[in-house]
Write a protein that holds these residues in place. Structure first.
Motif, mmCIF file in Angstrom:
data_model
loop_
_atom_site.group_PDB
_atom_site.id
_atom_site.type_symbol
_atom_site.label_atom_id
_atom_site.label_comp_id
_atom_site.label_asym_id
_atom_site.label_seq_id
_atom_site.Cartn_x
_atom_site.Cartn_y
_atom_site.Cartn_z
ATOM 1 N N ILE A 34 0.880 -1.168 0.000
ATOM 2 C CA ILE A 34 0.000 0.000 0.000
ATOM 3 C C ILE A 34 0.916 1.217 0.000
ATOM 4 O O ILE A 34 1.906 1.260 0.733
ATOM 5 N N ILE A 35 0.558 2.199 -0.826
ATOM 6 C CA ILE A 35 1.351 3.426 -0.910
ATOM 7 C C ILE A 35 0.426 4.606 -0.635
ATOM 8 O O ILE A 35 -0.612 4.744 -1.283
ATOM 9 N N LEU A 36 0.793 5.429 0.333
ATOM 10 C CA LEU A 36 0.044 6.628 0.691
ATOM 11 C C LEU A 36 0.907 7.836 0.366
ATOM 12 O O LEU A 36 2.070 7.885 0.782
ATOM 13 N N VAL A 37 0.342 8.807 -0.344
ATOM 14 C CA VAL A 37 1.092 10.007 -0.728
ATOM 15 C C VAL A 37 0.228 11.228 -0.448
ATOM 16 O O VAL A 37 -0.933 11.278 -0.860
ATOM 17 N N ASP A 38 0.792 12.212 0.242
ATOM 18 C CA ASP A 38 0.091 13.465 0.509
ATOM 19 C C ASP A 38 1.119 14.468 1.034
ATOM 20 O O ASP A 38 2.105 14.065 1.653
ATOM 21 N N PRO A 39 0.867 15.762 0.816
ATOM 22 C CA PRO A 39 1.818 16.735 1.380
ATOM 23 C C PRO A 39 1.934 16.651 2.902
ATOM 24 O O PRO A 39 3.032 16.744 3.442
ATOM 25 N N THR A 40 0.802 16.455 3.618
ATOM 26 C CA THR A 40 0.851 16.485 5.089
ATOM 27 C C THR A 40 0.041 15.396 5.792
ATOM 28 O O THR A 40 0.239 15.167 6.979
ATOM 29 N N PRO A 107 1.378 14.882 -4.855
ATOM 30 C CA PRO A 107 -0.044 14.586 -5.075
ATOM 31 C C PRO A 107 -0.708 14.015 -3.826
ATOM 32 O O PRO A 107 -0.029 13.665 -2.859
ATOM 33 N N THR A 108 -2.016 13.935 -3.860
ATOM 34 C CA THR A 108 -2.776 13.215 -2.836
ATOM 35 C C THR A 108 -3.249 11.932 -3.496
ATOM 36 O O THR A 108 -4.049 11.963 -4.423
ATOM 37 N N LEU A 109 -2.734 10.807 -3.005
ATOM 38 C CA LEU A 109 -2.911 9.540 -3.704
ATOM 39 C C LEU A 109 -2.791 8.373 -2.741
ATOM 40 O O LEU A 109 -1.929 8.374 -1.865
ATOM 41 N N LEU A 110 -3.660 7.401 -2.892
ATOM 42 C CA LEU A 110 -3.528 6.118 -2.208
ATOM 43 C C LEU A 110 -3.511 5.084 -3.312
ATOM 44 O O LEU A 110 -4.412 5.057 -4.154
ATOM 45 N N LEU A 111 -2.490 4.250 -3.336
ATOM 46 C CA LEU A 111 -2.365 3.221 -4.363
ATOM 47 C C LEU A 111 -2.173 1.861 -3.721
ATOM 48 O O LEU A 111 -1.292 1.687 -2.883
ATOM 49 N N VAL A 112 -3.033 0.940 -4.126
ATOM 50 C CA VAL A 112 -2.840 -0.468 -3.812
ATOM 51 C C VAL A 112 -2.541 -1.103 -5.170
ATOM 52 O O VAL A 112 -3.460 -1.337 -5.962
ATOM 53 N N PRO A 113 -1.239 -1.276 -5.488
ATOM 54 C CA PRO A 113 -0.872 -1.712 -6.833
ATOM 55 C C PRO A 113 -1.641 -2.960 -7.282
ATOM 56 O O PRO A 113 -1.750 -3.943 -6.552
ATOM 57 N N GLY A 114 -2.191 -2.854 -8.487
ATOM 58 C CA GLY A 114 -2.947 -3.952 -9.062
ATOM 59 C C GLY A 114 -4.379 -4.048 -8.594
ATOM 60 O O GLY A 114 -5.142 -4.890 -9.073
ATOM 61 N N THR A 138 -1.807 2.221 -13.611
ATOM 62 C CA THR A 138 -0.482 2.441 -14.203
ATOM 63 C C THR A 138 -0.043 3.887 -14.033
ATOM 64 O O THR A 138 1.105 4.160 -13.659
ATOM 65 N N GLU A 139 -0.944 4.822 -14.282
ATOM 66 C CA GLU A 139 -0.623 6.242 -14.115
ATOM 67 C C GLU A 139 -0.248 6.551 -12.664
ATOM 68 O O GLU A 139 0.724 7.261 -12.402
ATOM 69 N N SER A 140 -0.997 6.008 -11.741
ATOM 70 C CA SER A 140 -0.694 6.222 -10.321
ATOM 71 C C SER A 140 0.645 5.608 -9.954
ATOM 72 O O SER A 140 1.439 6.212 -9.225
ATOM 73 N N GLN A 141 0.921 4.411 -10.457
ATOM 74 C CA GLN A 141 2.197 3.746 -10.174
ATOM 75 C C GLN A 141 3.361 4.554 -10.725
ATOM 76 O O GLN A 141 4.393 4.699 -10.063
ATOM 77 N N GLU A 142 3.203 5.122 -11.913
ATOM 78 C CA GLU A 142 4.263 5.946 -12.490
ATOM 79 C C GLU A 142 4.507 7.200 -11.657
ATOM 80 O O GLU A 142 5.652 7.602 -11.459
ATOM 81 N N SER A 143 3.438 7.810 -11.155
ATOM 82 C CA SER A 143 3.588 8.989 -10.278
ATOM 83 C C SER A 143 4.356 8.627 -9.012
ATOM 84 O O SER A 143 5.260 9.348 -8.590
ATOM 85 N N VAL A 144 3.994 7.507 -8.423
ATOM 86 C CA VAL A 144 4.653 7.047 -7.198
ATOM 87 C C VAL A 144 6.113 6.715 -7.474
ATOM 88 O O VAL A 144 7.007 7.108 -6.718
ATOM 89 N N ASP A 145 6.371 6.011 -8.562
ATOM 90 C CA ASP A 145 7.752 5.642 -8.897
ATOM 91 C C ASP A 145 8.631 6.876 -9.062
ATOM 92 O O ASP A 145 9.772 6.905 -8.582
#
Length: 162
Positions: A34-40, A107-114, A138-145
């Motif tokens: 699980i990947i969580l992305v946010d400024p704060t 970005p503000t993003l939660l990704l559970v790959p696949g 795929t777009e979210s995974q590229e942003s995270v990568d």
């Protein structure tokens, strides 16, 4: 959500529900990461008991939770249950940031790959999408990568003082 679905997020309540739902889905489907992305992470439900319960059911030593933020100050102040929970799972919960990025670039993003992507495109009005379409994943995974390639470890579990 069935295969190739996309749903709109139109409010803060929708966003919070989407985060809770994605974490539950990660647990139910046995996701490895699980990947969580946010400024704060100030507005995320990481202090809710139900979210911590979902993460507790999901996590084990073969899984990985990556948390990327511009600043972890709000996490330390507002997400106390998450901070406490993370202490026991520090070996598989990786907190990262990129000191060269401005907060607006994160970005503000939660990704559970696949499995599922939760993305906010308008933070003021909480507009975004929840999707399991391959193109969105795929777009979210590229942003995270792109973020993780330049990232460094941040938000240590303990602070050593002199």
């Amino acid at each position: 959500m069935s295969a190739d679905d996309i749903a709109a997020i139109a409010s803060r309540a929708d966003f919070l529900d989407a985060v809770r739902g994605a974490l539950t889905r990660a647990d139910e489907q046995g996701a490895r990461e699980i990947i969580l992305v946010d400024p704060t992470f100030a507005d995320w439900p990481l202090n809710e008991r139900t979210v911590i319960d979902s993460l507790s059911r999901w996590i084990d030593s073969r899984r990985s939770l990556i948390v990327f933020a511009h600043s972890f100050d709000d996490v330390a102040r507002r997400q106390l249950r998450f901070v406490e929970w993370r202490r026991q799972w520090a070996h598989v919960v990786h907190c990262k940031n990129d000191p060269d990025l401005e907060a607006e670039e994160v970005p503000t993003l939660l990704l559970v790959p696949g499995h599922v992507s939760v993305r906010i495109v308008d933070r003021v009005r909480y507009r975004g999408t929840v999707s399991n379409r391959p193109v969105d994943l795929t777009e979210s995974q590229e942003s995270v990568d792109a973020l993780l390639q330049r990232s460094i470890e941040a938000f240590p579990v303990t602070t050593l003082g002199l």
